[in-house]
Design a protein around this motif. Structure first.
Motif, PDB file in Angstrom:
ATOM      1  N   VAL A  16      -2.626  -5.992  -6.055  1.00 49.65           N
ATOM      2  CA  VAL A  16      -1.939  -4.710  -5.876  1.00 49.65           C
ATOM      3  C   VAL A  16      -2.496  -3.980  -4.657  1.00 49.65           C
ATOM      4  CG1 VAL A  16      -1.485  -2.458  -6.920  1.00 49.65           C
ATOM      5  CG2 VAL A  16      -1.419  -4.517  -8.333  1.00 49.65           C
ATOM      6  N   GLY A  17      -3.813  -4.072  -4.448  1.00 51.00           N
ATOM      7  CA  GLY A  17      -4.431  -3.433  -3.284  1.00 51.00           C
ATOM      8  C   GLY A  17      -3.900  -3.980  -1.968  1.00 51.00           C
ATOM      9  N   VAL A  18      -3.708  -5.310  -1.906  1.00 51.07           N
ATOM     10  CA  VAL A  18      -3.150  -5.936  -0.695  1.00 51.07           C
ATOM     11  C   VAL A  18      -1.727  -5.441  -0.451  1.00 51.07           C
ATOM     12  CG1 VAL A  18      -2.381  -8.122   0.322  1.00 51.07           C
ATOM     13  CG2 VAL A  18      -4.604  -7.995  -0.815  1.00 51.07           C
ATOM     14  N   ILE A  19      -0.916  -5.406  -1.506  1.00 49.84           N
ATOM     15  CA  ILE A  19       0.488  -4.975  -1.375  1.00 49.84           C
ATOM     16  C   ILE A  19       0.570  -3.512  -0.948  1.00 49.84           C
ATOM     17  CG2 ILE A  19       2.643  -4.595  -2.629  1.00 49.84           C
ATOM     18  CD1 ILE A  19       1.875  -6.981  -4.419  1.00 49.84           C
ATOM     19  N   VAL A  20      -0.178  -2.650  -1.623  1.00 49.70           N
ATOM     20  CA  VAL A  20      -0.160  -1.220  -1.299  1.00 49.70           C
ATOM     21  C   VAL A  20      -0.728  -0.985   0.101  1.00 49.70           C
ATOM     22  CG1 VAL A  20      -1.105   1.040  -1.924  1.00 49.70           C
ATOM     23  CG2 VAL A  20      -0.264  -0.493  -3.703  1.00 49.70           C
ATOM     24  N   GLY A  21      -1.793  -1.698   0.450  1.00 51.53           N
ATOM     25  CA  GLY A  21      -2.375  -1.567   1.786  1.00 51.53           C
ATOM     26  C   GLY A  21      -1.398  -1.984   2.876  1.00 51.53           C
ATOM     27  N   TRP A  22      -0.688  -3.092   2.632  1.00 53.24           N
ATOM     28  CA  TRP A  22       0.321  -3.570   3.601  1.00 53.24           C
ATOM     29  C   TRP A  22       1.434  -2.543   3.762  1.00 53.24           C
ATOM     30  CZ3 TRP A  22       5.461  -4.969   2.204  1.00 53.24           C
ATOM     31  CH2 TRP A  22       6.213  -5.514   3.251  1.00 53.24           C
ATOM     32  N   ALA A  23       1.905  -1.970   2.637  1.00 51.40           N
ATOM     33  CA  ALA A  23       2.956  -0.957   2.686  1.00 51.40           C
ATOM     34  C   ALA A  23       2.468   0.299   3.421  1.00 51.40           C
ATOM     35  CB  ALA A  23       3.411  -0.604   1.270  1.00 51.40           C
ATOM     36  N   SER A  24       1.229   0.703   3.154  1.00 52.42           N
ATOM     37  CA  SER A  24       0.667   1.894   3.813  1.00 52.42           C
ATOM     38  C   SER A  24       0.505   1.664   5.312  1.00 52.42           C
ATOM     39  CB  SER A  24      -0.687   2.243   3.185  1.00 52.42           C
ATOM     40  OG  SER A  24      -0.562   2.518   1.806  1.00 52.42           O
ATOM     41  N   HIS A  25       0.108   0.451   5.691  1.00 53.31           N
ATOM     42  CA  HIS A  25      -0.057   0.126   7.111  1.00 53.31           C
ATOM     43  C   HIS A  25       1.289   0.197   7.839  1.00 53.31           C
ATOM     44  CE1 HIS A  25      -1.804  -1.782  10.657  1.00 53.31           C
ATOM     45  NE2 HIS A  25      -0.742  -2.579  10.691  1.00 53.31           N
ATOM     46  N   ASN A  26       2.322  -0.305   7.204  1.00 57.52           N
ATOM     47  CA  ASN A  26       3.651  -0.269   7.823  1.00 57.52           C
ATOM     48  C   ASN A  26       4.234   1.145   7.837  1.00 57.52           C
ATOM     49  OD1 ASN A  26       3.627  -3.015   8.299  1.00 57.52           O
ATOM     50  ND2 ASN A  26       4.691  -3.535   6.399  1.00 57.52           N
ATOM     51  N   GLY A 204     -11.678   1.015  -8.414  1.00 61.67           N
ATOM     52  CA  GLY A 204     -12.501   0.961  -7.217  1.00 61.67           C
ATOM     53  C   GLY A 204     -12.173  -0.229  -6.343  1.00 61.67           C
ATOM     54  N   VAL A 205     -11.901  -1.373  -6.964  1.00 66.21           N
ATOM     55  CA  VAL A 205     -11.550  -2.589  -6.230  1.00 66.21           C
ATOM     56  C   VAL A 205     -10.210  -2.407  -5.523  1.00 66.21           C
ATOM     57  CG1 VAL A 205     -10.825  -4.988  -6.515  1.00 66.21           C
ATOM     58  CG2 VAL A 205     -12.902  -4.164  -7.637  1.00 66.21           C
ATOM     59  N   PHE A 206      -9.232  -1.862  -6.237  1.00 63.73           N
ATOM     60  CA  PHE A 206      -7.915  -1.603  -5.644  1.00 63.73           C
ATOM     61  C   PHE A 206      -8.053  -0.729  -4.399  1.00 63.73           C
ATOM     62  CE2 PHE A 206      -4.946   1.991  -5.408  1.00 63.73           C
ATOM     63  CZ  PHE A 206      -3.826   1.346  -4.891  1.00 63.73           C
ATOM     64  N   ALA A 207      -8.821   0.346  -4.516  1.00 65.22           N
ATOM     65  CA  ALA A 207      -8.967   1.286  -3.404  1.00 65.22           C
ATOM     66  C   ALA A 207      -9.659   0.646  -2.206  1.00 65.22           C
ATOM     67  CB  ALA A 207      -9.750   2.515  -3.878  1.00 65.22           C
ATOM     68  N   ALA A 208     -10.683  -0.182  -2.459  1.00 66.01           N
ATOM     69  CA  ALA A 208     -11.412  -0.826  -1.364  1.00 66.01           C
ATOM     70  C   ALA A 208     -10.512  -1.781  -0.583  1.00 66.01           C
ATOM     71  CB  ALA A 208     -12.625  -1.574  -1.920  1.00 66.01           C
ATOM     72  N   ILE A 209      -9.731  -2.586  -1.295  1.00 64.67           N
ATOM     73  CA  ILE A 209      -8.833  -3.541  -0.643  1.00 64.67           C
ATOM     74  C   ILE A 209      -7.712  -2.814   0.094  1.00 64.67           C
ATOM     75  CG2 ILE A 209      -7.188  -5.414  -1.036  1.00 64.67           C
ATOM     76  CD1 ILE A 209     -10.041  -6.285  -1.393  1.00 64.67           C
ATOM     77  N   ALA A 210      -7.117  -1.818  -0.562  1.00 68.78           N
ATOM     78  CA  ALA A 210      -6.022  -1.067   0.052  1.00 68.78           C
ATOM     79  C   ALA A 210      -6.481  -0.360   1.322  1.00 68.78           C
ATOM     80  CB  ALA A 210      -5.470  -0.052  -0.951  1.00 68.78           C
ATOM     81  N   SER A 211      -7.685   0.179   1.301  1.00 68.29           N
ATOM     82  CA  SER A 211      -8.223   0.874   2.475  1.00 68.29           C
ATOM     83  C   SER A 211      -8.387  -0.079   3.658  1.00 68.29           C
ATOM     84  CB  SER A 211      -9.571   1.513   2.120  1.00 68.29           C
ATOM     85  OG  SER A 211     -10.148   2.128   3.243  1.00 68.29           O
ATOM     86  N   ALA A 212      -8.932  -1.270   3.406  1.00 67.16           N
ATOM     87  CA  ALA A 212      -9.154  -2.239   4.484  1.00 67.16           C
ATOM     88  C   ALA A 212      -7.839  -2.725   5.079  1.00 67.16           C
ATOM     89  CB  ALA A 212      -9.973  -3.420   3.961  1.00 67.16           C
ATOM     90  N   ILE A 213      -6.863  -3.029   4.230  1.00 66.54           N
ATOM     91  CA  ILE A 213      -5.581  -3.548   4.709  1.00 66.54           C
ATOM     92  C   ILE A 213      -4.775  -2.455   5.411  1.00 66.54           C
ATOM     93  CG2 ILE A 213      -3.394  -4.618   4.010  1.00 66.54           C
ATOM     94  CD1 ILE A 213      -5.741  -6.485   3.808  1.00 66.54           C
ATOM     95  N   THR A 214      -4.897  -1.208   4.951  1.00 66.79           N
ATOM     96  CA  THR A 214      -4.170  -0.103   5.585  1.00 66.79           C
ATOM     97  C   THR A 214      -4.552   0.040   7.053  1.00 66.79           C
ATOM     98  OG1 THR A 214      -3.970   1.116   3.502  1.00 66.79           O
ATOM     99  CG2 THR A 214      -3.754   2.383   5.528  1.00 66.79           C
ATOM    100  N   VAL A 215      -5.830  -0.095   7.350  1.00 68.81           N
ATOM    101  CA  VAL A 215      -6.307   0.048   8.727  1.00 68.81           C
ATOM    102  C   VAL A 215      -6.012  -1.204   9.559  1.00 68.81           C
ATOM    103  CG1 VAL A 215      -8.339   0.371  10.181  1.00 68.81           C
ATOM    104  CG2 VAL A 215      -8.103   1.670   8.066  1.00 68.81           C
ATOM    105  N   SER A 216      -6.327  -2.359   9.019  1.00 68.96           N
ATOM    106  CA  SER A 216      -6.246  -3.601   9.797  1.00 68.96           C
ATOM    107  C   SER A 216      -4.885  -4.270   9.713  1.00 68.96           C
ATOM    108  CB  SER A 216      -7.328  -4.588   9.314  1.00 68.96           C
ATOM    109  OG  SER A 216      -8.601  -4.006   9.411  1.00 68.96           O
TER     110      SER A 216
END
Length: 430
Positions: A16-26, A204-216
């Motif tokens: 879920v963190g990867v998906i949300v991070g990807w959506a936030s990045h876009n 906490g895990v969701f937030a850490a992954i989402a944060s990294a993917i959002t930026v990168s």
């Protein structure tokens, strides 16, 4: 929370963190917006990491002191300590060697053709100037136990705990038995607090992954995919070696250990921090049946001296940078570099972005530009996830093997209760 469900929830949180991070990045219109969005996710993960870190200091102190004091005799402490350090040095050498062999085989930096002279003026985000032998030696010994606890300096806590546990072992009296009992109860309380904190682990895990993917973004994984794949292949080989050696000592029970450490393994991987896994690793080793007195002594040492994943990364990163700048390193130079990394990496405990700092400090020794570290900084988050997980695997197997073999060889008395009995009074002895 059901402990059997937690690994599944963490795995789901990663997806879920990867998906949300990807959506936030876009969704973000520019880099600054992406960083602002990531900061909100980062706030959640930072709170979780702080909750974990508040446990580590008291838990390491209580378990290590009880472990040393309950071993009773100094010969047991020295014997187990010698076995542990012999394992750590050997594992470090093997980890570096695997990384060195793979990076020479795959040549991931070849073809980048970086300009050695232009890069000399490039700014470097990592300060390695303060990382030297003198600062390491002084850093090992705490100026204040309170300061070491406040800063979560594991190596300094270990040093103080060794002195405290040894003194507690020698001064066997009614007062010391009370202290021993209090520390045993403290460790139990800290494990219970760990259970409470772990309820927030998926968040906490969701937030850490989402944060990294959002930026990168996922594009970074595509651009550096081959390099990341080669590194994780190396980690996979290292895992096979570690489990293979564990099988020689523990037999088929090594697979039981592998199942028990799934939860701390996923925590370390998803948060990029092996510290978050320390309490759960200790619990997993206790469930496995490793002698608690020995594991309480060995595991904290391993967190300071047995960083298998970090060691392999350092060899991989230095040679990759040399290849990128078309700098030829002879076999002798590479062997010297391997020995240098093996020594300098023992001082990384308590240093922020420790492995990156060690690499940055090692580059000038072999006439490589310090700015070369910028080539791996962009994807250091993804390297760090693998490093942290591998450190947990290496420390778990090392602790289990040394604890089991020490008990089997009679270094520890299996039937010893672990209690410190007060000295008999003169009238009683008469």
């Amino acid at each position: 929370m059901n402990h059997k469900k937690l690994p599944r929830l963490i795995a789901l949180a990663i997806v879920v963190g990867v998906i949300v991070g990807w959506a936030s990045h876009n969704y973000a219109v520019d880099e600054s917006t992406a960083k602002e969005i990531a900061s909100y996710y980062g706030l959640i993960s930072e709170v979780f990491l702080r909750l974990i870190k508040m446990i580590i200091g008291p838990l390491v102190f209580a378990t290590l002191v009880c472990g040393i004091a309950s071993m009773g005799q100094s010969s047991a402490v020295s014997s187990i300590g010698f076995r542990a350090m012999a394992w750590f040095v050997t594992a470090s050498f093997v980890s570096l060697l695997v990384g060195l062999m793979l990076v020479n085989l795959f040549q991931p930096g070849a073809g980048l053709n970086m300009d050695l002279h232009q890069s000399a003026s490039a700014p470097v985000a990592v300060n390695a100037g303060s990382f030297n032998l003198a600062s390491f030696i002084t850093h090992v010994f705490p100026r204040s136990f309170v300061e070491a606890m406040a800063n979560n300096e594991i190596l300094q806590i270990v040093v103080f705990s060794i002195f405290f546990g040894s003194a507690l072992c020698v001064m066997k009296g009614k007062g010391t038995s009370v202290i021993f009992y209090a520390l045993e109860e403290l460790s139990k309380i800290m494990f219970k607090i760990t259970d409470y904190v772990m309820m927030f682990a998926p968040l906490g895990v969701f937030a850490a992954i989402a944060s990294a993917i959002t930026v990168s973004g996922l594009g970074l994984l595509v651009d550096y995919g081959w390099l990341i794949l080669q590194f994780y292949l190396g980690l996979g080989i290292l895992w096979m070696i570690l489990f293979g050696v564990g099988f020689l000592f523990l037999g088929r029970s090594i697979f039981t250990l592998g199942k028990l450490i799934r939860e701390p393994l996923m925590l370390a991987f998803s948060t990029s921090s092996s510290e978050t896994a320390f309490p759960k690793t200790m619990e997993a080793l206790e469930k496995f049946g490793a002698n608690k007195r020995a594991s309480s002594f060995i595991l904290p040492l391993g967190y300071s001296f047995n960083l298998d994943g970090s060691m392999m990364y350092q060899a991989f990163a230095v040679i990759f940078i040399a290849q990128a700048f078309n700098v030829e390193l002879s076999f002798t130079q590479q062997l010297l570099m391997l020995l240098t990394l093996m020594l300098t990496s023992k001082g990384v405990a308590g240093v922020a972005r420790a492995s990156v700092v060690v690499v940055a400090a090692t580059l000038p020794m072999f006439n490589l530009p310090e700015s070369g570290i910028l080539l791996v900084l962009a994807i250091d988050q993804f390297f760090d996830m693998g490093r942290a997980a591998t450190n947990v695997v290496g420390n778990s197997i090392a602790t289990a093997v040394i604890a089991k073999t020490s008990e089997r060889d009679g270094v520890l008395d299996a039937g010893y209760s672990g209690k410190i009995e007060p000295k008999a009074t003169e009238s009683a002895s008469a």
